[in-house]
Design a protein around this motif. Structure first.
Motif, PDB file in Angstrom:
ATOM      1  N   ARG A   1      13.664  -7.586 -10.616  1.00  0.00           N
ATOM      2  CA  ARG A   1      13.921  -6.234 -10.112  1.00  0.00           C
ATOM      3  C   ARG A   1      14.703  -6.390  -8.809  1.00  0.00           C
ATOM      4  NH1 ARG A   1       7.756  -5.080 -11.575  1.00  0.00           N
ATOM      5  NH2 ARG A   1       8.093  -4.637 -13.780  1.00  0.00           N
ATOM      6  N   THR A   2      15.994  -6.445  -8.957  1.00  0.00           N
ATOM      7  CA  THR A   2      16.897  -6.845  -7.871  1.00  0.00           C
ATOM      8  C   THR A   2      16.663  -6.065  -6.586  1.00  0.00           C
ATOM      9  OG1 THR A   2      18.532  -7.429  -9.541  1.00  0.00           O
ATOM     10  CG2 THR A   2      19.315  -7.242  -7.275  1.00  0.00           C
ATOM     11  N   GLN A   3      16.538  -4.764  -6.667  1.00  0.00           N
ATOM     12  CA  GLN A   3      16.355  -3.957  -5.457  1.00  0.00           C
ATOM     13  C   GLN A   3      15.053  -4.316  -4.743  1.00  0.00           C
ATOM     14  OE1 GLN A   3      16.993  -0.406  -7.856  1.00  0.00           O
ATOM     15  NE2 GLN A   3      18.391   0.305  -6.253  1.00  0.00           N
ATOM     16  N   VAL A   4      14.016  -4.582  -5.515  1.00  0.00           N
ATOM     17  CA  VAL A   4      12.724  -4.947  -4.923  1.00  0.00           C
ATOM     18  C   VAL A   4      12.802  -6.352  -4.337  1.00  0.00           C
ATOM     19  CG1 VAL A   4      10.242  -5.178  -5.338  1.00  0.00           C
ATOM     20  CG2 VAL A   4      11.548  -3.452  -6.590  1.00  0.00           C
ATOM     21  N   VAL A   5      13.421  -7.265  -5.067  1.00  0.00           N
ATOM     22  CA  VAL A   5      13.596  -8.637  -4.579  1.00  0.00           C
ATOM     23  C   VAL A   5      14.378  -8.638  -3.269  1.00  0.00           C
ATOM     24  CG1 VAL A   5      14.697 -10.866  -5.043  1.00  0.00           C
ATOM     25  CG2 VAL A   5      13.402  -9.713  -6.851  1.00  0.00           C
ATOM     26  N   ASP A   6      15.446  -7.855  -3.211  1.00  0.00           N
ATOM     27  CA  ASP A   6      16.257  -7.801  -1.996  1.00  0.00           C
ATOM     28  C   ASP A   6      15.450  -7.306  -0.801  1.00  0.00           C
ATOM     29  OD1 ASP A   6      18.406  -8.705  -3.470  1.00  0.00           O
ATOM     30  OD2 ASP A   6      19.395  -6.745  -3.586  1.00  0.00           O
ATOM     31  N   ALA A   7      14.528  -6.399  -1.035  1.00  0.00           N
ATOM     32  CA  ALA A   7      13.746  -5.815   0.061  1.00  0.00           C
ATOM     33  C   ALA A   7      12.482  -6.606   0.394  1.00  0.00           C
ATOM     34  CB  ALA A   7      13.368  -4.380  -0.287  1.00  0.00           C
ATOM     35  N   LEU A   8      11.822  -7.143  -0.643  1.00  0.00           N
ATOM     36  CA  LEU A   8      10.490  -7.722  -0.440  1.00  0.00           C
ATOM     37  C   LEU A   8      10.372  -9.200  -0.784  1.00  0.00           C
ATOM     38  CD1 LEU A   8       8.390  -4.832  -2.028  1.00  0.00           C
ATOM     39  CD2 LEU A   8       9.279  -5.015   0.308  1.00  0.00           C
ATOM     40  N   GLY A   9      11.355  -9.754  -1.450  1.00  0.00           N
ATOM     41  CA  GLY A   9      11.308 -11.143  -1.864  1.00  0.00           C
ATOM     42  C   GLY A   9      10.924 -11.287  -3.318  1.00  0.00           C
ATOM     43  N   GLU A  10      11.331 -12.394  -3.902  1.00  0.00           N
ATOM     44  CA  GLU A  10      11.133 -12.624  -5.335  1.00  0.00           C
ATOM     45  C   GLU A  10       9.668 -12.619  -5.760  1.00  0.00           C
ATOM     46  OE1 GLU A  10      12.706 -15.613  -8.839  1.00  0.00           O
ATOM     47  OE2 GLU A  10      13.326 -15.950  -6.770  1.00  0.00           O
ATOM     48  N   ALA A  11       8.783 -13.063  -4.896  1.00  0.00           N
ATOM     49  CA  ALA A  11       7.362 -13.143  -5.229  1.00  0.00           C
ATOM     50  C   ALA A  11       6.661 -11.786  -5.171  1.00  0.00           C
ATOM     51  CB  ALA A  11       6.665 -14.121  -4.292  1.00  0.00           C
ATOM     52  N   ASN A  12       7.352 -10.743  -4.754  1.00  0.00           N
ATOM     53  CA  ASN A  12       6.713  -9.436  -4.540  1.00  0.00           C
ATOM     54  C   ASN A  12       7.385  -8.331  -5.341  1.00  0.00           C
ATOM     55  OD1 ASN A  12       4.832 -10.348  -2.435  1.00  0.00           O
ATOM     56  ND2 ASN A  12       6.718 -10.775  -1.344  1.00  0.00           N
ATOM     57  N   GLN A  13       7.534  -8.544  -6.644  1.00  0.00           N
ATOM     58  CA  GLN A  13       8.251  -7.593  -7.485  1.00  0.00           C
ATOM     59  C   GLN A  13       7.364  -6.533  -8.115  1.00  0.00           C
ATOM     60  OE1 GLN A  13      11.357  -9.166 -10.116  1.00  0.00           O
ATOM     61  NE2 GLN A  13      10.911 -11.182  -9.246  1.00  0.00           N
ATOM     62  N   ASN A  14       6.045  -6.608  -7.894  1.00  0.00           N
ATOM     63  CA  ASN A  14       5.194  -5.613  -8.541  1.00  0.00           C
ATOM     64  C   ASN A  14       5.390  -4.245  -7.895  1.00  0.00           C
ATOM     65  OD1 ASN A  14       3.752  -7.064  -6.428  1.00  0.00           O
ATOM     66  ND2 ASN A  14       2.035  -5.731  -6.889  1.00  0.00           N
ATOM     67  N   CYS A  15       5.233  -3.227  -8.709  1.00  0.00           N
ATOM     68  CA  CYS A  15       5.416  -1.847  -8.277  1.00  0.00           C
ATOM     69  C   CYS A  15       4.202  -1.031  -8.686  1.00  0.00           C
ATOM     70  CB  CYS A  15       6.657  -1.243  -8.937  1.00  0.00           C
ATOM     71  SG  CYS A  15       8.207  -1.953  -8.348  1.00  0.00           S
ATOM     72  N   PRO A  16       3.921   0.027  -7.946  1.00  0.00           N
ATOM     73  CA  PRO A  16       4.695   0.562  -6.848  1.00  0.00           C
ATOM     74  C   PRO A  16       4.548  -0.291  -5.591  1.00  0.00           C
ATOM     75  CG  PRO A  16       2.703   1.854  -7.115  1.00  0.00           C
ATOM     76  CD  PRO A  16       2.737   0.860  -8.241  1.00  0.00           C
ATOM     77  N   ALA A  17       5.547  -0.198  -4.734  1.00  0.00           N
ATOM     78  CA  ALA A  17       5.538  -0.908  -3.464  1.00  0.00           C
ATOM     79  C   ALA A  17       6.174  -0.012  -2.409  1.00  0.00           C
ATOM     80  CB  ALA A  17       6.310  -2.215  -3.573  1.00  0.00           C
ATOM     81  N   LEU A  18       5.606  -0.049  -1.210  1.00  0.00           N
ATOM     82  CA  LEU A  18       6.140   0.728  -0.099  1.00  0.00           C
ATOM     83  C   LEU A  18       6.616  -0.230   0.976  1.00  0.00           C
ATOM     84  CD1 LEU A  18       6.528   3.629   1.051  1.00  0.00           C
ATOM     85  CD2 LEU A  18       4.307   3.334   2.171  1.00  0.00           C
ATOM     86  N   ALA A  19       7.932  -0.231   1.201  1.00  0.00           N
ATOM     87  CA  ALA A  19       8.537  -1.062   2.242  1.00  0.00           C
ATOM     88  C   ALA A  19       8.643  -0.227   3.509  1.00  0.00           C
ATOM     89  CB  ALA A  19       9.914  -1.537   1.798  1.00  0.00           C
ATOM     90  N   PHE A  20       8.092  -0.746   4.594  1.00  0.00           N
ATOM     91  CA  PHE A  20       8.100  -0.022   5.861  1.00  0.00           C
ATOM     92  C   PHE A  20       9.463  -0.141   6.538  1.00  0.00           C
ATOM     93  CE2 PHE A  20       3.491  -1.576   5.855  1.00  0.00           C
ATOM     94  CZ  PHE A  20       3.067  -0.511   5.074  1.00  0.00           C
ATOM     95  N   ALA A  21       9.892   0.925   7.155  1.00  0.00           N
ATOM     96  CA  ALA A  21      11.195   0.959   7.822  1.00  0.00           C
ATOM     97  C   ALA A  21      11.308  -0.126   8.885  1.00  0.00           C
ATOM     98  CB  ALA A  21      11.423   2.332   8.442  1.00  0.00           C
ATOM     99  N   GLU A  22      10.224  -0.429   9.576  1.00  0.00           N
ATOM    100  CA  GLU A  22      10.250  -1.414  10.660  1.00  0.00           C
ATOM    101  C   GLU A  22       9.963  -2.830  10.176  1.00  0.00           C
ATOM    102  OE1 GLU A  22       6.015   0.037  10.301  1.00  0.00           O
ATOM    103  OE2 GLU A  22       7.995   0.963  10.174  1.00  0.00           O
ATOM    104  N   GLY A  23       9.786  -2.995   8.869  1.00  0.00           N
ATOM    105  CA  GLY A  23       9.479  -4.298   8.289  1.00  0.00           C
ATOM    106  C   GLY A  23       8.056  -4.320   7.771  1.00  0.00           C
ATOM    107  N   GLY A  24       7.807  -5.183   6.815  1.00  0.00           N
ATOM    108  CA  GLY A  24       6.503  -5.255   6.163  1.00  0.00           C
ATOM    109  C   GLY A  24       6.455  -4.347   4.959  1.00  0.00           C
ATOM    110  N   PHE A  25       5.389  -4.472   4.197  1.00  0.00           N
ATOM    111  CA  PHE A  25       5.251  -3.670   2.984  1.00  0.00           C
ATOM    112  C   PHE A  25       3.818  -3.738   2.475  1.00  0.00           C
ATOM    113  CE2 PHE A  25       6.111  -7.925   1.505  1.00  0.00           C
ATOM    114  CZ  PHE A  25       5.316  -8.077   0.391  1.00  0.00           C
ATOM    115  N   VAL A  26       3.500  -2.850   1.560  1.00  0.00           N
ATOM    116  CA  VAL A  26       2.260  -2.904   0.786  1.00  0.00           C
ATOM    117  C   VAL A  26       2.634  -2.758  -0.675  1.00  0.00           C
ATOM    118  CG1 VAL A  26       0.686  -2.078   2.590  1.00  0.00           C
ATOM    119  CG2 VAL A  26       1.833  -0.424   1.122  1.00  0.00           C
TER     120      VAL A  26
END
Length: 100
Positions: free
Chosen positions: A54-79
């Motif tokens: 999932r290219t868009q998710v990989v670009d934002a969160l890294g290849e190991a974090n492709q599960n969804c849903p995911a919330l990427a924080f504007a200042e960095g980090g994610f859940v």
């Protein structure tokens, strides 16, 4: 001003036999977005295909974090676990708290 980005899977996919499936966590989050459009408008929502990578998710969160849903924080980090994501939607964006 940068905003949080919510990655959510497309609503359904079909397997080789033609059976349709959906992601229950994404459907729950999608329901929140639909019920509270004024809150959802403050988040960038990106619908991604089921197939990996999932290219868009990989670009934002890294290849190991492709599960969804995911919330990427504007200042960095994610859940990207459901309980943490729902808590972040409440704390950061004012969505109601899930009752159970």
């Amino acid at each position: 001003m940068a905003t949080d980005t919510l990655f959510i899977l497309e609503r359904s996919y079909f397997d080789e036999e033609g059976t349709a499936f959906y992601c229950r966590d994404c459907i729950e989050v999608d329901g929140l977005l639909g019920l509270f459009p004024e809150l959802a408008a403050k988040i960038d929502v990106v619908r991604v295909a089921w197939a990996k990578p999932r290219t868009q998710v990989v670009d934002a969160l890294g290849e190991a974090n492709q599960n969804c849903p995911a919330l990427a924080f504007a200042e960095g980090g994610f859940v990207n676990t459901q309980d943490a994501l729902l808590a972040a939607l409440h704390e950061r964006h004012g969505f109601p708290i899930r009752s159970s």
